[in-house]
Write an enzyme that holds these catalytic residues in place. Sequence first.
Site, PDB file in Angstrom:
ATOM      1  N   ALA A  32      29.814 -36.738   5.809  1.00  0.00           N
ATOM      2  CA  ALA A  32      29.649 -36.214   4.429  1.00  0.00           C
ATOM      3  C   ALA A  32      27.881 -35.707   5.355  1.00  0.00           C
ATOM      4  O   ALA A  32      27.541 -34.515   5.086  1.00  0.00           O
ATOM      5  CB  ALA A  32      29.544 -36.741   3.200  1.00  0.00           C
ATOM      6  N   SER A  76      36.340 -26.837  16.494  1.00  0.00           N
ATOM      7  CA  SER A  76      36.085 -27.435  14.449  1.00  0.00           C
ATOM      8  C   SER A  76      37.016 -25.935  13.994  1.00  0.00           C
ATOM      9  O   SER A  76      36.845 -25.110  13.701  1.00  0.00           O
ATOM     10  CB  SER A  76      34.969 -28.366  15.107  1.00  0.00           C
ATOM     11  OG  SER A  76      33.834 -27.554  15.023  1.00  0.00           O
ATOM     12  N   LYS A 110      44.257 -33.344   6.428  1.00  0.00           N
ATOM     13  CA  LYS A 110      43.134 -33.431   7.702  1.00  0.00           C
ATOM     14  C   LYS A 110      42.913 -35.062   7.656  1.00  0.00           C
ATOM     15  O   LYS A 110      42.661 -35.626   7.163  1.00  0.00           O
ATOM     16  CB  LYS A 110      41.963 -32.825   7.543  1.00  0.00           C
ATOM     17  CG  LYS A 110      40.639 -33.384   8.208  1.00  0.00           C
ATOM     18  CD  LYS A 110      39.382 -31.857   7.735  1.00  0.00           C
ATOM     19  CE  LYS A 110      38.883 -32.043   9.283  1.00  0.00           C
ATOM     20  NZ  LYS A 110      38.354 -33.452   9.475  1.00  0.00           N
ATOM     21  N   GLU A 166      46.464 -35.626  16.178  1.00  0.00           N
ATOM     22  CA  GLU A 166      45.792 -36.164  15.757  1.00  0.00           C
ATOM     23  C   GLU A 166      46.271 -38.034  16.172  1.00  0.00           C
ATOM     24  O   GLU A 166      46.906 -38.200  15.964  1.00  0.00           O
ATOM     25  CB  GLU A 166      45.472 -36.232  14.422  1.00  0.00           C
ATOM     26  CG  GLU A 166      43.655 -36.869  14.375  1.00  0.00           C
ATOM     27  CD  GLU A 166      42.782 -35.836  14.338  1.00  0.00           C
ATOM     28  OE1 GLU A 166      41.372 -35.833  13.591  1.00  0.00           O
ATOM     29  OE2 GLU A 166      42.576 -35.133  14.592  1.00  0.00           O
ATOM     30  N   LYS A 271      45.545 -23.332   6.741  1.00  0.00           N
ATOM     31  CA  LYS A 271      46.150 -22.531   8.031  1.00  0.00           C
ATOM     32  C   LYS A 271      47.555 -21.386   7.240  1.00  0.00           C
ATOM     33  O   LYS A 271      47.594 -21.913   6.670  1.00  0.00           O
ATOM     34  CB  LYS A 271      46.720 -23.432   9.468  1.00  0.00           C
ATOM     35  CG  LYS A 271      46.318 -24.413   9.730  1.00  0.00           C
ATOM     36  CD  LYS A 271      46.901 -25.193  10.307  1.00  0.00           C
ATOM     37  CE  LYS A 271      46.460 -26.397  10.615  1.00  0.00           C
ATOM     38  NZ  LYS A 271      46.978 -27.310  11.557  1.00  0.00           N
ATOM     39  N   CYS A 406      31.558 -66.961  18.445  1.00  0.00           N
ATOM     40  CA  CYS A 406      30.995 -68.420  18.441  1.00  0.00           C
ATOM     41  C   CYS A 406      32.536 -68.696  19.317  1.00  0.00           C
ATOM     42  O   CYS A 406      34.072 -68.219  19.490  1.00  0.00           O
ATOM     43  CB  CYS A 406      31.252 -68.965  17.365  1.00  0.00           C
ATOM     44  SG  CYS A 406      31.706 -71.061  17.781  1.00  0.00           S
TER      45      CYS A 406
END
Length: 670
Positions: A32, A76, A110, A166, A271, A406
């Site tokens: 954002a 983008s 998305k 993706e 789209k 550790c």
Amino acid sequence: MEAKKEIQELYEKLLRHNKKYYQDDSPEITDAEYDSIKDRYLKLLEANPSLGFPVVVGYPASEKFQKVKHLSPMLSLRNIFSEEELVEYIEKTKRFLNLKSALEFLCEPKIDGVSFSARYVNGKLVSCATRGDGKIGENIIDNMKVINGFPIEIMDVPDLLEVRGEVFLDHDTFQTLEGFSNPRNAAAGSLRQLNPEITNERNLQYFAYSASKIDGIEHQEDVLHFLSGRGFMTNPLRLASSKVPEIMSFYDSVYRRRSQIKYDIDGLVYKVNDLKLHARLGTLSDAPRWAIAHKFPSHRAKTILEKIKLSVGRTGIITPVAHLKPITIGGVVISRASLYNEDELERKDIREGDLVIVERAGDVIPKVLEVDISYRTNQERFIFPDKCPSCSSTLIRKNNEAATRCNNSKKCPEQVIQQIKHLVSAQAFDIDGIGTSHISFFIEKGFISEPADIFRLDKHRDEIKKYDGWGEKSVENILKNIKNSRKISLEKFIFSLGIKNIGEKTAYMLAQQFKSFANWFDKMSMLKDDTQTEDEIRNLDGMGSCICESLLDFFSDSDNCNMVKSLSNHVMITDHTVNIGGSLSGKKFVFTGTLLSITREEAKEIIKKAGGIVVNSISKQIDYVVAGEKAGSKLAKANELGIAIIEEKTLIEFTNGNNTPALKKETSSN
């Protein structure tokens, strides 16, 4: 000029944040916040075109990988955040097209992951690139090849095809990893490994969402059907509509279900469904006109960070955790948030007593975004300790690692708790009724100091019942569940040990290879002196040096060997078996050439499900070679060694119910 100064500042910010996001996989700000900076930058550019500032997309490809030039730029998307902006976008698009009729959109989730662009030449995968700077990306083909279900070869496609999509990590897988701030960063870090074996263990997933021009395909919806029909994973969650109320109803529905979806979604993409209109609409400087992202609002709230405590993971990773004054965000009460690591803590300068902004935006773990400095009074800077909070051992941090660890794995109480918690989990011994509090109690009272002690708890039956909160029934139920869990398959036993890099998939392959616990343990115990066994493991499909090193490190420690032996003495470990007729049980296969009717990955799954083992190279130990079109040197080598050859047709017949594939001796060596 004030505008020029602001544009310059925003441009430098975008470059820095793009590097952190696309190349370093460690973003400093939220999506954002990034969107806000970018939107302001683009608006100023449009208002001041004469200033000549570039549009920023991505970041140049890293020098660690070969570079690939995209067939068309990976742009983008512009963002919208409301129904009003959606209506405005649709009307603007229709005006551009001079269109009076309705305009249909395909609405798709998305995914908050890592974009890829896979190139196929004559149906064979030849490269797979990250976004990079939008024009040139990094070739991650070796890592994409190990993602389950990603096609290496496809049929009935154009000679040149570019498929985009993706890569992501689901929430369940992310929970098993340590050292990553969110699933997107984990996916990016996994995909950009120089060692594909590490990528293979991360259980990455993907969705394909677009392709270059395909004759006869006229709509975006048809593109997804085309890709799905050729073995690509596509997201079934989608809607085709030209009506704003329907689109908004779908948006609201996905937003409400967001917490139930097992991967991160940060909005929808709309789209234009008609592909012919894509060419007419063209692109802006940084984004297509034919698509827009409708982002989900993030859930944020301010609260007091009361305490910073350190959590010790199963493998010793130290994670700082923010203990918050409880606050409700998106209908969920939040009282803790991960601070991830020492670097993150220092970078944000987070201190106990601070007023912090917390976000729950679909991620598995809420995150502390930033500190409201105006509220701060005299809070002291948090000093990351140099001693383990559980066992007081000195903490270590290797070069180039974000994680602080550790290394006292056997004596550190918290690590032992997490190790036993892993041992009793559903994926391992599946002992119902034993949680963290039970394990902590057993360790504190001295009833448990190693995994095998779980199966000796019945000796302490009467003593346990004397403690407050331990009634007759609860103790007997736990002991009964332990008794019922003593029988375990070899693959689950291997997984239960919590060996680094040995997940469920690798444990299954090791069990498939070595068949029995006795054989597996003997081979592992002698691994440091047995190069033949090491080669045997490396040769397994999907294995290699990373797995061998983890096994070698583990079994080089005599304490670990004794622990495994002790545990095995208290349980019944069943040999690895396959219940599909067993006709290929233990048989080893090698592939060569191109398969036509199914993908190589599908063929591998067929063999594995029937008990067979897929390896990478030819040797005398191989039983069958599966030969496709244009088979190469492996076929010639198989003939030399007298190994049986299986045609693709024979393998398909086997899947339709026939028994062991008929064997034939090949005489050709083409």
